[in-house]
Scaffold this motif. Sequence first.
Motif, mmCIF file in Angstrom:
data_model
loop_
_atom_site.group_PDB
_atom_site.id
_atom_site.type_symbol
_atom_site.label_atom_id
_atom_site.label_comp_id
_atom_site.label_asym_id
_atom_site.label_seq_id
_atom_site.Cartn_x
_atom_site.Cartn_y
_atom_site.Cartn_z
ATOM 1 N N THR A 183 0.835 -1.196 0.000
ATOM 2 C CA THR A 183 0.000 0.000 0.000
ATOM 3 C C THR A 183 0.872 1.249 0.000
ATOM 4 O O THR A 183 0.560 2.247 -0.663
ATOM 5 C CB THR A 183 -0.946 0.007 1.223
ATOM 6 N N SER A 184 1.965 1.209 0.742
ATOM 7 C CA SER A 184 2.922 2.317 0.712
ATOM 8 C C SER A 184 3.476 2.518 -0.686
ATOM 9 O O SER A 184 3.575 3.654 -1.185
ATOM 10 C CB SER A 184 4.069 2.043 1.689
ATOM 11 N N LEU A 185 3.819 1.407 -1.343
ATOM 12 C CA LEU A 185 4.379 1.480 -2.700
ATOM 13 C C LEU A 185 3.390 2.135 -3.673
ATOM 14 O O LEU A 185 3.769 3.022 -4.442
ATOM 15 C CB LEU A 185 4.752 0.071 -3.163
ATOM 16 N N ILE A 186 2.130 1.716 -3.625
ATOM 17 C CA ILE A 186 1.185 2.282 -4.580
ATOM 18 C C ILE A 186 0.785 3.708 -4.185
ATOM 19 O O ILE A 186 0.353 4.493 -5.036
ATOM 20 C CB ILE A 186 -0.059 1.384 -4.793
ATOM 21 N N THR A 187 0.955 4.061 -2.902
ATOM 22 C CA THR A 187 0.762 5.457 -2.498
ATOM 23 C C THR A 187 1.802 6.342 -3.166
ATOM 24 O O THR A 187 1.486 7.401 -3.717
ATOM 25 C CB THR A 187 0.862 5.601 -0.968
ATOM 26 N N THR A 188 3.056 5.899 -3.129
ATOM 27 C CA THR A 188 4.122 6.640 -3.798
ATOM 28 C C THR A 188 3.883 6.687 -5.303
ATOM 29 O O THR A 188 4.093 7.723 -5.941
ATOM 30 C CB THR A 188 5.494 5.993 -3.498
ATOM 31 N N ALA A 189 3.436 5.565 -5.869
ATOM 32 C CA ALA A 189 3.163 5.519 -7.308
ATOM 33 C C ALA A 189 2.081 6.529 -7.692
ATOM 34 O O ALA A 189 2.178 7.218 -8.708
ATOM 35 C CB ALA A 189 2.739 4.112 -7.722
#
Length: 260
Positions: free
Chosen positions: A160-166
């Motif tokens: 979820t953190s990764l796709i937040t950054t994305a």
Amino acid sequence: MEDDSYFENEEFSPIKSLLGLLTFSTILPINVYTSIEYMTKLTWCWPFLHVLVGILAAVCGYVSFEVLHLNALFTAVIVYAFLMLITGYNHLDGVMDMADGVMVHGDPERKISVMKDSSVGAGGVATLFLVASLTIAGLYNILDYYFILGIIVCEMAAKTSLITTALLSKPLIPGIGSYFIKETTIVNYLVSTILVICIAFLLGNLIGVVGVLGAIVGGIIIATISKRNFILANGDVLGMSNETGRLFALLFMAIALYFI
């Protein structure tokens, strides 16, 4: 996988794309491959795929802690090592590369060139050590509260953190990371995050939800640092966000376990 000529006659298959995404991000013997364009169309599903990884890691933690009666620190190290191994150390180079790029002086072009350089500097090594040490400390803390299900939450929340950054980034083209960034929209992000929060609540009540919020904060922080230093983001930035998100999820859950 950047050469799509092998897949030029392929039709989109959600199941194949999901399995391809799991093949891409783990060493599980699935061996299902698809084009990068089709695989990344389901980027928003990535957290749910890593529920499986989190379950395997939680089983590893349970056996170490409850069956073998290893102490919380030893178990935390084993769980972290298991997570790194099963994900093929996939994001550790991103931690080091982004850290090197941030540490160097110069304009965004200079920083990007350093980030993309295959050599690793002192900043990268030191940052990896800090992220790994703090993550192990976070795992130790939740294990000290016997919150083994928190392992599943933190691994799911890392994505979820990764796709937040994305969602908050502009892609650096060319690069595999650009496909993940372009396929992350506000609509599929919200759907993914709401479902992740629901799963986290089922696993750990309010503690689990706090963990997801921590991962989102981690993703926002990495996106902000990336914008200030590189303007654009690539796979290294997403990798850093994944590892930072896991760390922030553990940090927030550790604090919540004390106060709630």
